[in-house]
Design a protein around this motif. Structure first.
Motif, PDB file in Angstrom:
ATOM      1  N   THR A 118      -5.294  -6.356  -1.706  1.00  0.00           N
ATOM      2  CA  THR A 118      -3.934  -6.739  -1.320  1.00  0.00           C
ATOM      3  C   THR A 118      -3.938  -8.181  -0.806  1.00  0.00           C
ATOM      4  O   THR A 118      -4.013  -8.421   0.399  1.00  0.00           O
ATOM      5  CB  THR A 118      -3.379  -5.800  -0.228  1.00  0.00           C
ATOM      6  OG1 THR A 118      -4.302  -5.762   0.873  1.00  0.00           O
ATOM      7  CG2 THR A 118      -3.193  -4.389  -0.766  1.00  0.00           C
TER       8      THR A 118
ATOM      9  N   ILE B  86       0.747   3.204  -3.283  1.00  0.00           N
ATOM     10  CA  ILE B  86      -0.456   3.884  -3.766  1.00  0.00           C
ATOM     11  C   ILE B  86      -0.163   5.349  -4.095  1.00  0.00           C
ATOM     12  O   ILE B  86      -0.546   5.842  -5.163  1.00  0.00           O
ATOM     13  CB  ILE B  86      -1.593   3.763  -2.731  1.00  0.00           C
ATOM     14  CG1 ILE B  86      -2.064   2.312  -2.639  1.00  0.00           C
ATOM     15  CG2 ILE B  86      -2.760   4.677  -3.112  1.00  0.00           C
ATOM     16  CD1 ILE B  86      -3.082   2.063  -1.527  1.00  0.00           C
TER      17      ILE B  86
ATOM     18  N   ARG C 187       0.815  -1.212   0.000  1.00  0.00           N
ATOM     19  CA  ARG C 187       0.000   0.000   0.000  1.00  0.00           C
ATOM     20  C   ARG C 187       0.854   1.270   0.000  1.00  0.00           C
ATOM     21  O   ARG C 187       0.377   2.349  -0.334  1.00  0.00           O
ATOM     22  CB  ARG C 187      -0.961   0.000   1.191  1.00  0.00           C
ATOM     23  CG  ARG C 187      -2.146  -0.936   0.981  1.00  0.00           C
ATOM     24  CD  ARG C 187      -3.123  -0.920   2.144  1.00  0.00           C
ATOM     25  NE  ARG C 187      -4.296  -1.721   1.833  1.00  0.00           N
ATOM     26  CZ  ARG C 187      -5.372  -1.275   1.221  1.00  0.00           C
ATOM     27  NH1 ARG C 187      -5.433   0.006   0.860  1.00  0.00           N
ATOM     28  NH2 ARG C 187      -6.389  -2.065   0.960  1.00  0.00           N
TER      29      ARG C 187
ATOM     30  N   ILE D  30      -8.601  -0.969  -4.201  1.00  0.00           N
ATOM     31  CA  ILE D  30      -7.342  -1.666  -3.937  1.00  0.00           C
ATOM     32  C   ILE D  30      -7.624  -3.017  -3.292  1.00  0.00           C
ATOM     33  O   ILE D  30      -8.430  -3.119  -2.361  1.00  0.00           O
ATOM     34  CB  ILE D  30      -6.437  -0.843  -2.990  1.00  0.00           C
ATOM     35  CG1 ILE D  30      -6.160   0.562  -3.554  1.00  0.00           C
ATOM     36  CG2 ILE D  30      -5.134  -1.594  -2.717  1.00  0.00           C
ATOM     37  CD1 ILE D  30      -5.331   0.590  -4.805  1.00  0.00           C
TER      38      ILE D  30
END
Length: 201
Positions: free
Chosen positions: A34, A22, A19, A32
């Motif tokens: 992950t 980003i 992250r 998003i």
């Protein structure tokens, strides 16, 4: 236009680590996902281990990427995979096998996974054998970026070069950025190129 990212971490990393990309990628406001590898590693060996040794962990990783991409709730052409190291290798392998319709794949320090059962080990592949790149996905419309240092201790440049050629053969618009010297980390020119892909109309 890309509206969602699947961020795929490397060995010892996590989705939280990914992250951190980003902001540099200009992905604020995007959806998003992950995915997390068990024990923070997608597989316990080199990504160039024999196919039989890689099969189980690789299948699990591909399934995790599938689930993460679906979770975004977006059309596939609005989704990009962004991976680093092990995650970059997983992203490329996913693209070559199952990437039809995806918007983009960005592999920061990565290459296609595995080696074949025949042939001789080569110095260019750090003592591993090459493999048959017998993928049959139609990657028309996929934008692909691969980055690799000339002397990456984990990713042979030869495999990164071949990976670009394979994706191009499958119909993707593929680009390889080679960073000079040793290293194994995202570099600014790679991040800039990735950002351009993600924000292309």
């Amino acid at each position: 236009m890309i509206r969602g990212l699947v961020l795929i971490h490397g060995r010892g990393g996590s989705g939280r680590d990914m992250r951190g990309l980003i902001g540099p990628l200009g992905a604020e406001g995007m959806e998003i996902a992950t995915p997390e590898a068990p024990g923070n590693s997608w597989w316990p060996t080199s990504f160039l281990a024999p196919a039989a040794q890689m099969a189980g962990p690789l299948d699990a990783g591909l399934a995790a990427v599938d689930e993460a991409a679906r979770s975004l709730g977006l059309p596939r052409d609005a989704v990009a995979l962004v991976g680093f190291s092990q995650g970059a290798c997983l992203a490329l392998e996913y693209a070559a096998r199952r990437g039809a319709g995806l918007g983009a794949v960005i592999a920061l320090s990565g290459g296609l996974v595995g080696q074949g059962d025949e042939g001789d080990p080569t110095d260019a592949l750090y003592g591993h054998c090459d493999k048959a790149f017998d993928y049959d996905a139609d990657l028309t419309g996929l934008r692909a970026l691969i980055t690799c240092h000339e002397a990456d201790p984990h990713i042979p440049l030869a495999r990164a070069i071949t990976s670009e050629a394979v994706l191009d053969r499958l119909g993707a618009t593929a680009r390889l950025i080679m960073h000079p010297g040793p290293g194994h980390q995202p570099m600014q020119d790679g991040i800039v190129a990735a950002r351009e892909i993600l924000h292309a109309a």
